[in-house]
Design a protein around this motif. Structure first.
Motif, PDB file in Angstrom:
ATOM      1  N   PRO A 153       0.824  -1.207   0.000  1.00  0.00           N
ATOM      2  CA  PRO A 153       0.000   0.000   0.000  1.00  0.00           C
ATOM      3  C   PRO A 153       0.864   1.266   0.000  1.00  0.00           C
ATOM      4  O   PRO A 153       1.726   1.451   0.841  1.00  0.00           O
ATOM      5  CB  PRO A 153      -0.792  -0.126   1.317  1.00  0.00           C
ATOM      6  N   GLY A 154       0.654   2.096  -1.013  1.00  0.00           N
ATOM      7  CA  GLY A 154       1.414   3.334  -1.103  1.00  0.00           C
ATOM      8  C   GLY A 154       2.819   3.171  -1.654  1.00  0.00           C
ATOM      9  O   GLY A 154       3.578   4.132  -1.708  1.00  0.00           O
ATOM     10  N   ARG A 155       3.186   1.969  -2.057  1.00  0.00           N
ATOM     11  CA  ARG A 155       4.530   1.730  -2.595  1.00  0.00           C
ATOM     12  C   ARG A 155       4.406   0.883  -3.860  1.00  0.00           C
ATOM     13  O   ARG A 155       4.165  -0.313  -3.802  1.00  0.00           O
ATOM     14  CB  ARG A 155       5.401   1.013  -1.570  1.00  0.00           C
TER      15      ARG A 155
END
Length: 228
Positions: free
Chosen positions: A39-41
């Motif tokens: 998540p977010g990467r």
């Protein structure tokens, strides 16, 4: 300000690449393996897809300019030699890309920073990152600089070295060359092979690589260079 957002390893990689990213997130994403995504990467797989196409266009154009009389049959193996994973991985090693890779624990433990496939994929992703950051001309300049003399010498590299050595031997009435494992070092998950290519007349050459086939090819090329 953008430069301050880069970690030390990415700053060092950027310096070696010779391109200052306007958007450092692109470089960070280009060196992030799927084993580290979350998540977010984002990982570098989509960038790899794009970078492969950018590299292909640059090399196709470079080959056409370099030899205006070459046929498609002559150009195709030269093109393949320049864009194959082994070549991308070689360039990645030269710029120290492995040192900056963001890998999950399992990939780190299995020697991921030295794996040919991971290095080749990441190099393609970096090319895409430069393309998205600054456009085609900047990416083209970067590629031509990093590939350097490979483009001029590609005619020699286009032929499989083991095949070329076997043809050299057969043309002189000699039996095919023999490949012997001289040494195998490193852990089971990341072995390193030293291979010797030998001719029946006594000439021989050695090479070391993280894959047996790669070491055989390198040894064959080293012996061919010596014979030439």
């Amino acid at each position: 300000m953008a430069q301050a957002k880069l970690s030390a390893d990415l700053q060092a990689l950027q310096d070696r690449l010779g391109h200052a990213f306007a958007d450092p997130r692109l470089l960070r994403r280009a060196v992030t393996h799927a084993s580290m995504s979350g998540p977010g990467r984002e990982d570098n797989q989509r960038l790899e897809f794009l970078g492969d196409r950018v590299l292909g266009l640059v090399m196709a154009e470079a080959l056409l300019r370099a030899d205006r009389k070459a046929s498609e049959g002559q150009l195709a193996p030269r093109y393949n030699a320049l864009v194959r994973k082994e070549t991308c991985a070689d360039v990645a090693r030269e710029v120290g890309l492995g040192e900056a890779l963001k890998l999950g624990r399992s990939e780190q433990m299995s020697g991921g920073r030295r794996k040919l496939a991971l290095l080749g994929d990441a190099m393609e992703a970096v090319i895409a990152a430069v393309y998205l950051d600054a456009g085609f001309e900047v990416a083209q300049t970067l590629i031509l600089r990093l590939w350097g003399d490979r483009i001029g010498s590609v005619e020699d590299d286009a032929k499989d070295a083991k095949t070329a050595l076997q043809e050299w031997a057969q043309g002189r009435g000699l039996p095919p060359p023999v490949y012997a494992v001289i040494e195998r070092t490193g852990p089971d998950h990341a072995p390193v092979f030293t291979i010797e290519a030998q001719l029946s007349t006594g000439e021989a050459a050695q090479a070391t690589a993280p894959a047996k086939r790669q070491a055989e090819q390198a040894a064959a090329k080293a012996l061919l260079d010596r014979l030439d």
